[in-house]
Scaffold this active site. Structure first.
Site, PDB file in Angstrom:
ATOM      1  N   HIS A  19      56.152 -13.559 -16.149  1.00  0.00           N
ATOM      2  CA  HIS A  19      55.431 -14.836 -16.092  1.00  0.00           C
ATOM      3  C   HIS A  19      55.476 -15.477 -14.701  1.00  0.00           C
ATOM      4  CE1 HIS A  19      59.055 -17.360 -15.905  1.00  0.00           C
ATOM      5  NE2 HIS A  19      59.606 -16.381 -16.611  1.00  0.00           N
TER       6      HIS A  19
ATOM      7  N   GLY B 185      46.193   4.249  -1.508  1.00  0.00           N
ATOM      8  CA  GLY B 185      47.539   3.730  -1.747  1.00  0.00           C
ATOM      9  C   GLY B 185      48.074   2.910  -0.588  1.00  0.00           C
TER      10      GLY B 185
ATOM     11  N   HIS C 278      51.395  -4.134  -3.648  1.00  0.00           N
ATOM     12  CA  HIS C 278      51.544  -2.981  -4.545  1.00  0.00           C
ATOM     13  C   HIS C 278      52.908  -3.052  -5.218  1.00  0.00           C
ATOM     14  CE1 HIS C 278      51.632   1.748  -4.935  1.00  0.00           C
ATOM     15  NE2 HIS C 278      51.871   1.140  -6.079  1.00  0.00           N
TER      16      HIS C 278
HETATM   17  C1  LIG Z   1      62.077   2.577   2.182  1.00  0.00           C
HETATM   18  C2  LIG Z   1      61.224   3.753   2.611  1.00  0.00           C
HETATM   19  C3  LIG Z   1      59.797   3.248   2.890  1.00  0.00           C
HETATM   20  C4  LIG Z   1      61.833   4.303   3.880  1.00  0.00           C
HETATM   21  O1  LIG Z   1      61.131   5.446   4.231  1.00  0.00           O
HETATM   22  P1  LIG Z   1      61.337   6.048   5.738  1.00  0.00           P
HETATM   23  O2  LIG Z   1      60.866   5.061   6.719  1.00  0.00           O
HETATM   24  O3  LIG Z   1      60.703   7.402   5.731  1.00  0.00           O
HETATM   25  O4  LIG Z   1      62.894   6.089   5.910  1.00  0.00           O
HETATM   26  P2  LIG Z   1      63.918   7.321   5.788  1.00  0.00           P
HETATM   27  O5  LIG Z   1      63.678   8.136   4.560  1.00  0.00           O
HETATM   28  O6  LIG Z   1      63.923   7.995   7.131  1.00  0.00           O
HETATM   29  O7  LIG Z   1      65.295   6.558   5.597  1.00  0.00           O
HETATM   30  C5  LIG Z   1      65.811   5.659   6.580  1.00  0.00           C
HETATM   31  C6  LIG Z   1      67.152   5.172   6.084  1.00  0.00           C
HETATM   32  O8  LIG Z   1      66.945   4.307   4.963  1.00  0.00           O
HETATM   33  C7  LIG Z   1      67.621   4.841   3.804  1.00  0.00           C
HETATM   34  N1  LIG Z   1      66.748   4.623   2.662  1.00  0.00           N
HETATM   35  C8  LIG Z   1      65.479   5.076   2.521  1.00  0.00           C
HETATM   36  N2  LIG Z   1      64.972   4.679   1.359  1.00  0.00           N
HETATM   37  C9  LIG Z   1      65.931   3.963   0.742  1.00  0.00           C
HETATM   38  C10 LIG Z   1      65.991   3.302  -0.508  1.00  0.00           C
HETATM   39  N3  LIG Z   1      64.950   3.283  -1.335  1.00  0.00           N
HETATM   40  N4  LIG Z   1      67.118   2.647  -0.817  1.00  0.00           N
HETATM   41  C11 LIG Z   1      68.194   2.659   0.014  1.00  0.00           C
HETATM   42  N5  LIG Z   1      68.191   3.278   1.229  1.00  0.00           N
HETATM   43  C12 LIG Z   1      67.067   3.922   1.574  1.00  0.00           C
HETATM   44  C13 LIG Z   1      67.845   6.308   4.091  1.00  0.00           C
HETATM   45  O9  LIG Z   1      68.935   6.803   3.378  1.00  0.00           O
HETATM   46  C14 LIG Z   1      68.070   6.292   5.574  1.00  0.00           C
HETATM   47  O10 LIG Z   1      69.382   5.866   5.808  1.00  0.00           O
HETATM   48  P3  LIG Z   1      70.253   6.439   7.063  1.00  0.00           P
HETATM   49  O11 LIG Z   1      69.508   5.974   8.291  1.00  0.00           O
HETATM   50  O12 LIG Z   1      71.588   5.835   6.889  1.00  0.00           O
HETATM   51  O13 LIG Z   1      70.217   7.928   6.914  1.00  0.00           O
HETATM   52  C15 LIG Z   1      61.141   4.866   1.515  1.00  0.00           C
HETATM   53  O14 LIG Z   1      62.375   5.559   1.415  1.00  0.00           O
HETATM   54  C16 LIG Z   1      60.835   4.317   0.146  1.00  0.00           C
HETATM   55  O15 LIG Z   1      61.706   4.005  -0.653  1.00  0.00           O
HETATM   56  N6  LIG Z   1      59.527   4.192  -0.143  1.00  0.00           N
HETATM   57  C17 LIG Z   1      59.024   3.700  -1.413  1.00  0.00           C
HETATM   58  C18 LIG Z   1      57.851   4.571  -1.809  1.00  0.00           C
HETATM   59  C19 LIG Z   1      57.220   4.113  -3.086  1.00  0.00           C
HETATM   60  O16 LIG Z   1      57.828   3.667  -4.022  1.00  0.00           O
HETATM   61  N7  LIG Z   1      55.883   4.248  -3.101  1.00  0.00           N
HETATM   62  C20 LIG Z   1      55.092   3.949  -4.251  1.00  0.00           C
HETATM   63  C21 LIG Z   1      54.288   5.163  -4.629  1.00  0.00           C
HETATM   64  S1  LIG Z   1      53.337   4.942  -6.066  1.00  0.00           S
END
Ligand SMILES: CC(C)(COP(=O)(O)OP(=O)(O)OC[C@H]1O[C@@H](n2cnc3c(N)ncnc32)[C@H](O)[C@@H]1OP(=O)(O)O)[C@@H](O)C(=O)NCCC(=O)NCCS
Length: 235
Positions: A161, A94, A170
């Site tokens: 499209h 992944g 991804h």
């Molecule tokens: C964006 C992302 C990568 C951040 O992960 P992280 O680095 O561990 O960050 P954290 O969870 O510590 O969050 C950091 C800040 O961003 C915010 N945040 C995290 N994800 C967010 C999202 N999707 N939308 C809005 N805010 C988000 C948190 O609330 C936090 O805010 P704060 O500092 O005010 O408390 C993760 O939350 C995410 O959305 N990953 C997508 C995973 C995915 O879809 N994978 C596919 C699998 S098949």
């Protein structure tokens, strides 16, 4: 390698089942990675009519078998497997950067990387899926969409499209990318996100889960929310 139309399932779309007995047999593949993404890949391989995989290579396997597929060992087994005649592999990692690096190593060793298209995905006859890419169940690819080398279109994602997904990009489950969106190399569009028409998401960018992208995302940026804004800047 480009994957093109098979028998039609409905107006303008195509399915890859049933396969004609005149078509060459699908290969037994080596699967790289034994984690959660590998489970989805294994089920897509089975549904698409691939024969049982040769096995999984994973240096830290979660179990000796993953969905009934044996773990053969770590990546040090690759050269040996290739020498013994294994010729096809699927990179089921992944992590975008790891997947791309492993795809490069496999190509150097002479492995082919067949694209894996779940038969429950719907592909426009003019969509193109490049080597090593996977398109999961209920994904939908619109006309002239191009899915790059080793890219993932995950379960039920809509890639409309004229989209271009770069190498090892991804698009996570349940995303909706409107027409003409560009997703850069190794970029991740997180689960359930929506992207406005014509947006450009730069290489190595991360769009957080459940976001709405209404502005271009610079390379390497991490954005999230509705509308998506840079993360880590007082949000
Ligand atoms: C964006 C992302 C990568 C951040 O992960 P992280 O680095 O561990 O960050 P954290 O969870 O510590 O969050 C950091 C800040 O961003 C915010 N945040 C995290 N994800 C967010 C999202 N999707 N939308 C809005 N805010 C988000 C948190 O609330 C936090 O805010 P704060 O500092 O005010 O408390 C993760 O939350 C995410 O959305 N990953 C997508 C995973 C995915 O879809 N994978 C596919 C699998 S098949």
């Amino acid at each position: 390698m480009r994957c093109r139309a098979g028998p039609s399932r409905g107006p303008g779309f195509r399915s890859r089942k049933p396969r004609s007995p005149l078509l060459p047999e699908r290969p037994r593949v080596v699967i790289i990675g034994g984690g959660g993404h590998a489970k989805v890949v294994i089920e897509a391989l089975r549904a698409a009519g691939f024969p049982p995989p040769l096995g999984i290579l994973d240096p830290r396997p979660p179990a000796p078998m993953v969905l009934g597929v044996p773990v053969l060992g770590g990546n040090e087994r690759l050269e040996r497997l290739r020498a013994e005649g294994a010729a096809d592999a699927v990179v089921a990692l992944g992590d975008n950067r790891l997947r791309q690096a492993m795809g490069g190593r496999l190509a150097e060793l002479g492995f082919r990387l067949p694209p894996v298209l779940h038969p429950a995905a719907q592909l426009s006859p003019t969509a193109r899926v490049l080597e090593g890419a996977v398109v999961m169940a209920r994904a939908c690819l619109g006309p002239d969409a191009e899915i790059g080398l080793l890219a993932i279109v995950n379960t039920a994602a809509v890639v409309e499209h004229d989209n271009r997904l770069g190498p090892a990009a991804h698009v996570a489950p349940g995303c909706a990318l409107a027409g003409g969106v560009m997703v850069g190399e190794r970029a991740l569009v997180g689960v359930g996100s929506s992207v406005r028409p014509g947006m450009v998401i730069g290489a190595d960018a991360v769009v957080g889960a459940g976001s709405a992208v209404v502005r271009d995302v610079p390379p390497g940026a991490r954005v999230g929310g509705v509308p998506a804004r840079p993360l880590g800047e007082g949000r």
